[in-house]
Design an enzyme around this catalytic site. Structure first.
Site, PDB file in Angstrom:
ATOM      1  N   SER A 131      42.777  40.940  47.311  1.00 36.47           N
ATOM      2  CA  SER A 131      42.450  41.923  48.355  1.00 36.47           C
ATOM      3  C   SER A 131      40.963  42.265  48.302  1.00 36.47           C
ATOM      4  O   SER A 131      40.290  42.302  49.327  1.00 36.47           O
ATOM      5  CB  SER A 131      43.320  43.181  48.221  1.00 36.47           C
ATOM      6  OG  SER A 131      43.137  43.798  46.972  1.00 36.47           O
ATOM      7  N   ALA A 132      40.447  42.486  47.103  1.00 39.36           N
ATOM      8  CA  ALA A 132      39.024  42.838  46.966  1.00 39.36           C
ATOM      9  C   ALA A 132      38.130  41.686  47.426  1.00 39.36           C
ATOM     10  O   ALA A 132      37.112  41.903  48.096  1.00 39.36           O
ATOM     11  CB  ALA A 132      38.712  43.197  45.522  1.00 39.36           C
ATOM     12  N   ALA A 133      38.518  40.459  47.082  1.00 35.41           N
ATOM     13  CA  ALA A 133      37.715  39.291  47.489  1.00 35.41           C
ATOM     14  C   ALA A 133      37.658  39.212  49.014  1.00 35.41           C
ATOM     15  O   ALA A 133      36.596  38.944  49.596  1.00 35.41           O
ATOM     16  CB  ALA A 133      38.312  38.016  46.908  1.00 35.41           C
ATOM     17  N   GLY A 168      42.694  39.689  42.275  1.00 38.47           N
ATOM     18  CA  GLY A 168      41.645  40.320  43.076  1.00 38.47           C
ATOM     19  C   GLY A 168      41.561  39.788  44.489  1.00 38.47           C
ATOM     20  O   GLY A 168      40.489  39.835  45.120  1.00 38.47           O
ATOM     21  N   GLY A 188      47.116  40.264  41.381  1.00 42.14           N
ATOM     22  CA  GLY A 188      46.566  40.175  40.022  1.00 42.14           C
ATOM     23  C   GLY A 188      45.281  39.390  39.902  1.00 42.14           C
ATOM     24  O   GLY A 188      44.679  39.330  38.831  1.00 42.14           O
ATOM     25  N   ASP A 210      37.733  45.999  40.974  1.00 42.58           N
ATOM     26  CA  ASP A 210      38.009  44.733  41.676  1.00 42.58           C
ATOM     27  C   ASP A 210      36.918  44.403  42.696  1.00 42.58           C
ATOM     28  O   ASP A 210      36.426  43.272  42.756  1.00 42.58           O
ATOM     29  CB  ASP A 210      39.366  44.811  42.402  1.00 42.58           C
ATOM     30  CG  ASP A 210      40.534  44.812  41.438  1.00 42.58           C
ATOM     31  OD1 ASP A 210      40.302  44.884  40.226  1.00 42.58           O
ATOM     32  OD2 ASP A 210      41.684  44.754  41.904  1.00 42.58           O
TER      33      ASP A 210
HETATM   34  C1  MEV Z   1      44.067  46.365  39.767  1.00 46.82           C
HETATM   35  O1  MEV Z   1      43.477  45.076  39.845  1.00 46.82           O
HETATM   36  C2  MEV Z   1      43.435  47.162  38.680  1.00 46.82           C
HETATM   37  C3  MEV Z   1      44.021  48.576  38.460  1.00 46.82           C
HETATM   38  O2  MEV Z   1      43.387  49.068  37.286  1.00 46.82           O
HETATM   39  C4  MEV Z   1      43.758  49.493  39.629  1.00 46.82           C
HETATM   40  C5  MEV Z   1      42.298  49.894  39.779  1.00 46.82           C
HETATM   41  O3  MEV Z   1      41.516  49.742  38.843  1.00 46.82           O
HETATM   42  O4  MEV Z   1      41.962  50.408  40.857  1.00 46.82           O
HETATM   43  C6  MEV Z   1      45.513  48.522  38.205  1.00 46.82           C
END
Ligand code: MEV
Length: 305
Positions: A100-102, A98, A96, A143
């Site tokens: 993984s993206a970070a 971010g 929740g 993200d």
């Molecule tokens: C996840 O942080 C956000 C979602 O909207 C997935 C996405 O945007 O790829 C649930």
């Protein structure tokens, strides 16, 4: 040794809806993942030392996704050689926020640095997006955009993000349910239910679209009371598409009772973090303490930094 960073993020409006092209608003937070990368001569794809703090169980649960993600980033960047990676920084690895993206943005930057590639932020964002696919399946890109560029952003899938700015950063509290959630599963669940109940979902999606334009105006006007109310409404829409959970709803109620202007789940849902809007240090502290008293971790940070 190459070095790179990626920001954590909070989605303020329209996670999930954003996957279907509806605009969303998100902000980077002042917590980062730092990656260091060094070429090495093993036959492995990579050797990883993941030294990030975590919500218990997060790293184990994400291990397979993380492996695929690093290989995807390497392929996208044209790297065949083994690399040794260290992950750290002050962003706690959790659902929740971010995480993984970070880590994808940080690793891509560190690889670029180690291999002397001069990559623009837009290129790093593309590589991070490739890495994110391992965690999300078909991510909207919100993200990795926050992780790479930072700031407060208006985001529509497939378009360049637009920067939003506020005169003063505003305090928020993020409360962690402690539940490690699977974003891929949450996104697939929405797709299945949307196909089964097209009329109901169309109405909810229309409401989400109207709401995010109101939210943009309210943020631009720095009308935080209205922003808070709209966050509550957004939470209701996310409940309707069944991506919230009892634990998220519980922390949302705790934050509202402690005086937050608004509160909602944030990110993929089904666990992970919620966010409460708490302008001013005093209110932020009050809400954070109320969450901590329930035995949950509370992250004090700001949006619009
Ligand atoms: C996840 O942080 C956000 C979602 O909207 C997935 C996405 O945007 O790829 C649930």
């Amino acid at each position: 040794m190459g070095k790179g960073h990626g920001y954590g993020k909070v989605i303020l409006f329209n996670e999930h809806f954003v996957v279907y092209g509806i605009p969303a608003i998100a902000s980077a937070i002042d917590k980062k993942t730092i990656a260091e990368v060094k070429k090495c001569s093993s036959n492995e794809e990579f050797i990883l030392h993941d030294e990030r703090e975590e919500t218990p169980g997060y790293k184990k649960e994400k291990m397979e996704h993380q492996r695929e993600s690093i290989i995807r980033i390497k392929r996208a960047m044209g790297i065949d050689q083994c690399i040794e990676i260290w992950l750290g920084g002050d962003l706690r690895a959790a659902s929740g926020v971010g995480a993984s993206a970070a880590s994808c943005a940080a690793i891509a930057r560190a690889i670029a640095d180690e291999f002397g590639m001069s990559c623009s932020d837009a290129e790093i964002n593309e590589f991070a997006y490739e890495g994110e696919k391992a965690y999300h399946g078909n991510p909207s890109g919100i993200d990795n955009t926050c992780a790479t560029f930072g700031g407060l952003v208006w985001y529509e899938k497939g378009k360049d993000m637009e920067r939003m700015s506020v005169k003063h950063p505003v305090e928020i509290v993020m409360g962690d349910t402690g539940i490690v959630a699977n974003t891929k599963k949450a996104v697939e669940g929405v797709r299945e239910r949307k196909e089964k109940m097209p009329e109901l979902y169309e109405k909810i999606f229309d409401d989400a679209k109207k709401l995010v334009y109101e939210a943009r105006d309210a943020i631009m006007d720095e009308d935080w009371e209205l922003v808070g109310k709209l966050m509550n409404k957004n939470h209701e829409l996310l409940q309707k598409i069944e991506v919230s959970s009892d634990e998220l709803d519980y922390l949302v109620n705790i934050a509202m009772k402690a005086g937050a202007y608004g509160a909602k789940m944030t990110g993929g849902g089904l666990g992970g973090y919620m966010v409460a809007l708490t302008p001013g240090k005093e209110l932020q502290e009050k809400v954070a303490r109320a969450i901590e008293e329930t035995g949950h971790y509370a992250l004090r940070t700001k949006i619009g930094i």
